[in-house]
Structure formats: C-alpha cells, structure tokens
Design a protein around this motif. Structure first.
Motif, PDB file in Angstrom:
ATOM      1  N   ALA A  62       1.244  13.761  -9.354  1.00  0.00           N
ATOM      2  CA  ALA A  62       1.125  12.818  -8.241  1.00  0.00           C
ATOM      3  C   ALA A  62       0.724  11.440  -8.735  1.00  0.00           C
ATOM      4  CB  ALA A  62       0.103  13.333  -7.241  1.00  0.00           C
ATOM      5  N   PHE A  63       0.758  10.491  -7.810  1.00  0.00           N
ATOM      6  CA  PHE A  63       0.389   9.109  -8.126  1.00  0.00           C
ATOM      7  C   PHE A  63      -0.966   9.065  -8.807  1.00  0.00           C
ATOM      8  CE2 PHE A  63      -1.926   5.274  -6.895  1.00  0.00           C
ATOM      9  CZ  PHE A  63      -1.113   4.327  -7.473  1.00  0.00           C
ATOM     10  N   ARG A  64      -1.052   8.277  -9.851  1.00  0.00           N
ATOM     11  CA  ARG A  64      -2.298   8.112 -10.579  1.00  0.00           C
ATOM     12  C   ARG A  64      -2.787   6.687 -10.401  1.00  0.00           C
ATOM     13  NH1 ARG A  64       1.117  10.255 -14.694  1.00  0.00           N
ATOM     14  NH2 ARG A  64       0.906   8.302 -15.778  1.00  0.00           N
ATOM     15  N   PRO A  65      -4.081   6.499 -10.136  1.00  0.00           N
ATOM     16  CA  PRO A  65      -4.600   5.143  -9.957  1.00  0.00           C
ATOM     17  C   PRO A  65      -4.333   4.251 -11.162  1.00  0.00           C
ATOM     18  CG  PRO A  65      -6.255   6.752  -9.342  1.00  0.00           C
ATOM     19  CD  PRO A  65      -5.094   7.517  -9.932  1.00  0.00           C
ATOM     20  N   GLU A  66      -4.326   4.826 -12.366  1.00  0.00           N
ATOM     21  CA  GLU A  66      -4.134   4.019 -13.560  1.00  0.00           C
ATOM     22  C   GLU A  66      -2.711   3.488 -13.699  1.00  0.00           C
ATOM     23  OE1 GLU A  66      -3.623   8.341 -14.696  1.00  0.00           O
ATOM     24  OE2 GLU A  66      -5.093   7.217 -13.575  1.00  0.00           O
ATOM     25  N   GLN A  67      -1.774   3.966 -12.864  1.00  0.00           N
ATOM     26  CA  GLN A  67      -0.411   3.467 -12.914  1.00  0.00           C
ATOM     27  C   GLN A  67      -0.268   2.121 -12.227  1.00  0.00           C
ATOM     28  OE1 GLN A  67       1.765   6.731 -11.174  1.00  0.00           O
ATOM     29  NE2 GLN A  67       2.724   7.154 -13.134  1.00  0.00           N
ATOM     30  N   GLY A  68      -1.244   1.731 -11.476  1.00  0.00           N
ATOM     31  CA  GLY A  68      -1.133   0.461 -10.765  1.00  0.00           C
ATOM     32  C   GLY A  68      -0.433   0.683  -9.443  1.00  0.00           C
ATOM     33  N   GLY A  69       0.750   0.178  -9.290  1.00  0.00           N
ATOM     34  CA  GLY A  69       1.501   0.382  -8.074  1.00  0.00           C
ATOM     35  C   GLY A  69       1.081  -0.529  -6.951  1.00  0.00           C
ATOM     36  N   GLY A  70      -0.061  -1.163  -7.096  1.00  0.00           N
ATOM     37  CA  GLY A  70      -0.515  -2.069  -6.052  1.00  0.00           C
ATOM     38  C   GLY A  70       0.026  -3.458  -6.310  1.00  0.00           C
ATOM     39  N   ARG A  71      -0.590  -4.409  -5.652  1.00  0.00           N
ATOM     40  CA  ARG A  71      -0.169  -5.793  -5.837  1.00  0.00           C
ATOM     41  C   ARG A  71      -0.546  -6.273  -7.228  1.00  0.00           C
ATOM     42  NH1 ARG A  71      -2.132  -9.387  -0.975  1.00  0.00           N
ATOM     43  NH2 ARG A  71      -1.972 -10.785  -2.723  1.00  0.00           N
ATOM     44  N   THR A  72       0.268  -7.134  -7.738  1.00  0.00           N
ATOM     45  CA  THR A  72      -0.038  -7.757  -9.018  1.00  0.00           C
ATOM     46  C   THR A  72      -0.017  -9.256  -8.834  1.00  0.00           C
ATOM     47  OG1 THR A  72       2.283  -7.760  -9.654  1.00  0.00           O
ATOM     48  CG2 THR A  72       0.965  -5.865 -10.347  1.00  0.00           C
ATOM     49  N   GLY A  73      -0.602  -9.948  -9.748  1.00  0.00           N
ATOM     50  CA  GLY A  73      -0.613 -11.398  -9.670  1.00  0.00           C
ATOM     51  C   GLY A  73      -1.866 -11.923  -9.004  1.00  0.00           C
ATOM     52  N   SER A  74      -1.888 -13.205  -8.805  1.00  0.00           N
ATOM     53  CA  SER A  74      -3.048 -13.874  -8.244  1.00  0.00           C
ATOM     54  C   SER A  74      -3.101 -13.717  -6.727  1.00  0.00           C
ATOM     55  CB  SER A  74      -2.989 -15.360  -8.593  1.00  0.00           C
ATOM     56  OG  SER A  74      -4.035 -16.042  -7.966  1.00  0.00           O
ATOM     57  N   PRO A  75      -4.284 -13.469  -6.177  1.00  0.00           N
ATOM     58  CA  PRO A  75      -4.393 -13.387  -4.719  1.00  0.00           C
ATOM     59  C   PRO A  75      -4.420 -14.772  -4.066  1.00  0.00           C
ATOM     60  CG  PRO A  75      -6.518 -12.996  -5.694  1.00  0.00           C
ATOM     61  CD  PRO A  75      -5.529 -13.119  -6.834  1.00  0.00           C
ATOM     62  N   VAL A  76      -4.352 -15.827  -4.861  1.00  0.00           N
ATOM     63  CA  VAL A  76      -4.389 -17.183  -4.326  1.00  0.00           C
ATOM     64  C   VAL A  76      -3.019 -17.545  -3.766  1.00  0.00           C
ATOM     65  CG1 VAL A  76      -4.777 -19.605  -4.914  1.00  0.00           C
ATOM     66  CG2 VAL A  76      -6.155 -17.843  -5.981  1.00  0.00           C
ATOM     67  N   SER A  77      -3.028 -18.117  -2.584  1.00  0.00           N
ATOM     68  CA  SER A  77      -1.781 -18.568  -1.969  1.00  0.00           C
ATOM     69  C   SER A  77      -1.798 -20.092  -1.902  1.00  0.00           C
ATOM     70  CB  SER A  77      -1.646 -17.976  -0.571  1.00  0.00           C
ATOM     71  OG  SER A  77      -2.593 -18.582   0.291  1.00  0.00           O
ATOM     72  N   PRO A  78      -0.665 -20.727  -1.619  1.00  0.00           N
ATOM     73  CA  PRO A  78      -0.675 -22.189  -1.490  1.00  0.00           C
ATOM     74  C   PRO A  78      -1.657 -22.677  -0.422  1.00  0.00           C
ATOM     75  CG  PRO A  78       1.566 -21.397  -1.670  1.00  0.00           C
ATOM     76  CD  PRO A  78       0.689 -20.191  -1.555  1.00  0.00           C
ATOM     77  N   ALA A  79      -1.886 -21.879   0.603  1.00  0.00           N
ATOM     78  CA  ALA A  79      -2.807 -22.295   1.662  1.00  0.00           C
ATOM     79  C   ALA A  79      -4.262 -22.284   1.196  1.00  0.00           C
ATOM     80  CB  ALA A  79      -2.655 -21.382   2.869  1.00  0.00           C
ATOM     81  N   THR A  80      -4.596 -21.441   0.209  1.00  0.00           N
ATOM     82  CA  THR A  80      -5.984 -21.344  -0.234  1.00  0.00           C
ATOM     83  C   THR A  80      -6.239 -22.028  -1.563  1.00  0.00           C
ATOM     84  OG1 THR A  80      -5.567 -19.224  -1.312  1.00  0.00           O
ATOM     85  CG2 THR A  80      -6.330 -19.158   0.976  1.00  0.00           C
TER      86      THR A  80
END
Length: 116
Positions: free
Chosen positions: A74-92
């Motif tokens: 099954a899915f393993r937390p160490e695989q990532g799979g979530g969002r990558t990159g900076s959480p900063v947006s142009p608005a912030t």
C-alpha cells in the motif's frame, strides 16, 4: 533457514524503507514473513535497529499477536505523493525589490561637511 533473495521478500523495496515505514508495514506480516525479513537483514545490512524491530515483532506474533489488516504494498508515506514545491503563491509573496546601488558611476559622492 537460508536467507531469501531480494526479489522474494514479503515487502517490496525492503532495502529502501526507512525504519518508520518498516515499523508500520511489518505489522501486516505473518510470523514466517517476519522471519524471512530477519534472516535477510542479518545476512545483508545487519542494522541493529532493524533487527531489534523485527525480533520484537516476531516475539509479539509468537506471544499471540495477530497481523493487522493492511496491504504491504500500500501507499507509503515515504513515497511522497503529496504536493511538492513552495507553498508560496503570487498572492502571498513579497513585492520584488532591487537593492540600492552602491559605487555606481552615476552616483556621485556627497561631501561630508566642512573637513578643513
């Protein structure tokens, strides 16, 4: 018992699992599968924290613990799979700025006052 080969291990990518991922995934294995992993570990890397973890789980199973439901693949937390990159947006993000020029030819020095 001879050590199993990497391709026949009950957990895929066993060699690359961090100990936290191994700890949660080994709970779904039966005693025979934990014994296979323990034999493999002892003949290959022989990492003390891993052998202690596998030995403790084997003792739990021999004392009557049941494997928990779950899929070893099954899915393993160490695989990532979530969002990558900076959480900063142009608005912030802050407004871009340039540092003041220092020592440029068009910036003339100003007298410091009367230095006579």
């Amino acid at each position: 018992m001879t050590a199993p080969g990497r391709s026949t291990l009950p957990l895929p990518d066993y060699d690359h699992l961090p100990i936290g991922g191994l700890e949660s995934r080994v709970r779904s294995l039966a005693a025979e599968e934990v014994e296979e992993l323990l034999a493999y570990e002892r003949t290959h890397a022989d990492r003390l924290p891993v052998t202690e973890l596998l030995t403790a789980r084997l003792e739990q199973l021999e004392a009557g613990a049941e494997p928990t439901s779950g899929d070893p693949g099954a899915f393993r937390p160490e695989q990532g799979g979530g969002r990558t990159g900076s959480p900063v947006s142009p608005a912030t993000s802050p407004q871009p700025f340039s540092p003041p020029p220092h020592g440029t030819p068009d910036q003339r020095g100003k007298p410091k006052g009367d230095r006579t």
